[in-house]
Design a protein around this motif. Structure first.
Motif, PDB file in Angstrom:
ATOM      1  N   SER A  12      79.079  37.293  -5.387  1.00  0.00           N
ATOM      2  CA  SER A  12      78.431  36.844  -4.363  1.00  0.00           C
ATOM      3  C   SER A  12      77.341  35.774  -4.469  1.00  0.00           C
ATOM      4  O   SER A  12      77.382  34.977  -3.473  1.00  0.00           O
ATOM      5  N   ILE A  13      76.739  35.802  -5.209  1.00  0.00           N
ATOM      6  CA  ILE A  13      75.508  34.470  -5.627  1.00  0.00           C
ATOM      7  C   ILE A  13      76.342  33.359  -5.881  1.00  0.00           C
ATOM      8  O   ILE A  13      76.177  32.509  -5.361  1.00  0.00           O
ATOM      9  N   ALA A  14      77.367  33.478  -6.970  1.00  0.00           N
ATOM     10  CA  ALA A  14      78.292  32.205  -6.967  1.00  0.00           C
ATOM     11  C   ALA A  14      78.936  31.672  -5.800  1.00  0.00           C
ATOM     12  O   ALA A  14      78.833  30.367  -5.522  1.00  0.00           O
ATOM     13  N   VAL A  15      79.403  32.475  -4.842  1.00  0.00           N
ATOM     14  CA  VAL A  15      80.030  32.106  -3.582  1.00  0.00           C
ATOM     15  C   VAL A  15      78.748  31.441  -2.772  1.00  0.00           C
ATOM     16  O   VAL A  15      79.184  30.397  -2.098  1.00  0.00           O
ATOM     17  N   LEU A  16      77.726  32.042  -2.533  1.00  0.00           N
ATOM     18  CA  LEU A  16      76.692  31.497  -1.899  1.00  0.00           C
ATOM     19  C   LEU A  16      76.365  29.976  -2.368  1.00  0.00           C
ATOM     20  O   LEU A  16      76.075  29.065  -1.906  1.00  0.00           O
ATOM     21  N   ALA A  17      76.300  29.817  -3.941  1.00  0.00           N
ATOM     22  CA  ALA A  17      75.808  28.531  -4.343  1.00  0.00           C
ATOM     23  C   ALA A  17      77.119  27.398  -4.010  1.00  0.00           C
ATOM     24  O   ALA A  17      76.725  26.354  -3.858  1.00  0.00           O
ATOM     25  N   LEU A  18      78.432  28.022  -3.927  1.00  0.00           N
ATOM     26  CA  LEU A  18      79.411  27.204  -3.815  1.00  0.00           C
ATOM     27  C   LEU A  18      79.326  26.440  -1.904  1.00  0.00           C
ATOM     28  O   LEU A  18      79.249  25.461  -1.846  1.00  0.00           O
ATOM     29  N   GLY A  72      88.975  27.214  -0.888  1.00  0.00           N
ATOM     30  CA  GLY A  72      90.106  28.283  -0.741  1.00  0.00           C
ATOM     31  C   GLY A  72      90.164  29.483  -1.618  1.00  0.00           C
ATOM     32  O   GLY A  72      90.165  30.620  -1.257  1.00  0.00           O
ATOM     33  N   VAL A  73      90.006  29.134  -3.034  1.00  0.00           N
ATOM     34  CA  VAL A  73      90.160  30.312  -4.225  1.00  0.00           C
ATOM     35  C   VAL A  73      88.826  30.767  -4.282  1.00  0.00           C
ATOM     36  O   VAL A  73      88.532  32.040  -4.203  1.00  0.00           O
ATOM     37  N   GLY A  74      87.686  29.874  -4.487  1.00  0.00           N
ATOM     38  CA  GLY A  74      86.438  30.429  -4.790  1.00  0.00           C
ATOM     39  C   GLY A  74      85.650  31.205  -3.674  1.00  0.00           C
ATOM     40  O   GLY A  74      84.813  32.015  -3.791  1.00  0.00           O
ATOM     41  N   VAL A  75      85.728  30.797  -2.483  1.00  0.00           N
ATOM     42  CA  VAL A  75      85.098  31.339  -1.154  1.00  0.00           C
ATOM     43  C   VAL A  75      85.761  32.438  -0.548  1.00  0.00           C
ATOM     44  O   VAL A  75      85.790  33.739  -0.602  1.00  0.00           O
ATOM     45  N   LEU A  76      87.084  31.952   0.038  1.00  0.00           N
ATOM     46  CA  LEU A  76      88.022  32.748   0.662  1.00  0.00           C
ATOM     47  C   LEU A  76      88.435  33.606  -0.277  1.00  0.00           C
ATOM     48  O   LEU A  76      88.704  35.005   0.176  1.00  0.00           O
ATOM     49  N   GLY A  77      89.328  33.332  -1.227  1.00  0.00           N
ATOM     50  CA  GLY A  77      89.894  34.284  -2.051  1.00  0.00           C
ATOM     51  C   GLY A  77      88.908  35.353  -2.563  1.00  0.00           C
ATOM     52  O   GLY A  77      89.258  36.532  -2.691  1.00  0.00           O
ATOM     53  N   SER A  78      87.956  34.918  -3.329  1.00  0.00           N
ATOM     54  CA  SER A  78      86.973  35.970  -3.728  1.00  0.00           C
ATOM     55  C   SER A  78      86.326  37.020  -2.719  1.00  0.00           C
ATOM     56  O   SER A  78      86.211  38.104  -2.816  1.00  0.00           O
ATOM     57  N   GLY A  79      86.151  36.403  -1.490  1.00  0.00           N
ATOM     58  CA  GLY A  79      85.804  37.455  -0.298  1.00  0.00           C
ATOM     59  C   GLY A  79      86.850  38.491   0.039  1.00  0.00           C
ATOM     60  O   GLY A  79      86.795  39.659   0.294  1.00  0.00           O
ATOM     61  N   ILE A  80      88.189  37.716   0.056  1.00  0.00           N
ATOM     62  CA  ILE A  80      89.192  38.825   0.281  1.00  0.00           C
ATOM     63  C   ILE A  80      89.357  39.857  -0.880  1.00  0.00           C
ATOM     64  O   ILE A  80      89.657  41.102  -0.530  1.00  0.00           O
ATOM     65  N   THR A  81      89.275  39.281  -2.115  1.00  0.00           N
ATOM     66  CA  THR A  81      89.537  39.957  -3.139  1.00  0.00           C
ATOM     67  C   THR A  81      88.459  41.158  -3.172  1.00  0.00           C
ATOM     68  O   THR A  81      88.534  42.474  -3.314  1.00  0.00           O
ATOM     69  N   LEU A  82      87.462  41.066  -2.904  1.00  0.00           N
ATOM     70  CA  LEU A  82      86.201  41.876  -3.075  1.00  0.00           C
ATOM     71  C   LEU A  82      86.537  42.878  -1.886  1.00  0.00           C
ATOM     72  O   LEU A  82      86.007  44.121  -1.957  1.00  0.00           O
ATOM     73  N   ALA A  83      87.047  42.402  -0.787  1.00  0.00           N
ATOM     74  CA  ALA A  83      86.998  43.235   0.398  1.00  0.00           C
ATOM     75  C   ALA A  83      88.296  44.338   0.045  1.00  0.00           C
ATOM     76  O   ALA A  83      87.916  45.641   0.516  1.00  0.00           O
ATOM     77  N   VAL A  84      89.567  43.687  -0.394  1.00  0.00           N
ATOM     78  CA  VAL A  84      90.552  44.850  -0.376  1.00  0.00           C
ATOM     79  C   VAL A  84      90.692  45.279  -1.883  1.00  0.00           C
ATOM     80  O   VAL A  84      91.404  46.249  -2.120  1.00  0.00           O
ATOM     81  N   ARG A  85      89.918  44.796  -2.934  1.00  0.00           N
ATOM     82  CA  ARG A  85      89.928  45.302  -4.282  1.00  0.00           C
ATOM     83  C   ARG A  85      91.239  45.661  -4.871  1.00  0.00           C
ATOM     84  O   ARG A  85      91.461  46.582  -5.513  1.00  0.00           O
ATOM     85  N   ARG A  86      92.001  44.636  -4.634  1.00  0.00           N
ATOM     86  CA  ARG A  86      93.419  44.723  -5.437  1.00  0.00           C
ATOM     87  C   ARG A  86      93.477  43.981  -6.701  1.00  0.00           C
ATOM     88  O   ARG A  86      92.965  42.761  -6.937  1.00  0.00           O
ATOM     89  N   TRP A  87      94.065  44.751  -7.742  1.00  0.00           N
ATOM     90  CA  TRP A  87      94.085  44.166  -8.968  1.00  0.00           C
ATOM     91  C   TRP A  87      94.763  42.769  -9.265  1.00  0.00           C
ATOM     92  O   TRP A  87      94.414  41.615  -9.931  1.00  0.00           O
ATOM     93  N   GLY A  88      95.876  42.705  -8.396  1.00  0.00           N
ATOM     94  CA  GLY A  88      96.743  41.454  -8.314  1.00  0.00           C
ATOM     95  C   GLY A  88      96.070  40.255  -7.849  1.00  0.00           C
ATOM     96  O   GLY A  88      96.165  39.118  -8.335  1.00  0.00           O
TER      97      GLY A  88
END
Length: 155
Positions: A32-38, A74-90
């Motif tokens: 979350s901190i790295a996304v904020l820095a981005l 795309g990957v750093g902000v949106l991808g990280s946010g979606i992955t943290l929300a759904v918590r899927r390994w893939g």
């Protein structure tokens, strides 16, 4: 079907669902901190006077910095946010691989701003925002690789 068979199938299905999920633990705070820095880096200068948003919208002529801006957002902000929300390994692996590509493009973006085709022309150089963005992407890459690789092997 007996109660034991039903219970065994239910336990197996819960186990399979749990195997597909990740638990980022305290790494979620770092992400979350790295996304904020981005996000903050997008308003700072990346190339000369052009901000990260300007590079993203095409105000700058650099192809690599613009590609990096798209990958980082795309990957750093949106991808990280979606992955943290759904918590899927893939998705954790998708983030890790996408952030690897973004980190390579980011380092190349800095490098291309430091080098020129002529010794007489001095390039604008990388701005503070571009440097912060590359560091944030590398931090995200390390965290997502650790999270994605932490999955225990399937028996």
């Amino acid at each position: 079907m007996s109660d034991e068979e039903f219970l065994r199938k239910e336990i197996d299905s819960v186990e399979q669902q749990a195997a597909k999920r990740i638990d980022p633990g305290t790494g979620a705070l770092t992400i979350s901190i790295a996304v904020l820095a981005l996000l903050v880096s997008l308003v700072l200068p990346w190339i000369g006077d052009a901000t990260g948003l300007g590079v993203l919208l095409g105000e700058s002529q650099g192809v690599l910095p613009r590609l990096f801006a798209f990958l980082a957002l795309g990957v750093g902000v949106l991808g990280s946010g979606i992955t943290l929300a759904v918590r899927r390994w893939g998705l954790a692996w998708v983030c890790a691989l996408g952030l690897f590509a973004a980190s390579v493009v980011g380092v190349l973006s800095i490098w291309t701003q430091q080098t020129t085709t002529s010794n007489k022309v001095v390039g604008p150089g990388p701005g503070l925002g571009l440097t912060i963005a590359v560091i944030a992407v590398v931090v995200l890459l390390v965290k997502w690789v650790k999270i994605a690789a932490s999955r225990p092997p399937q028996l």
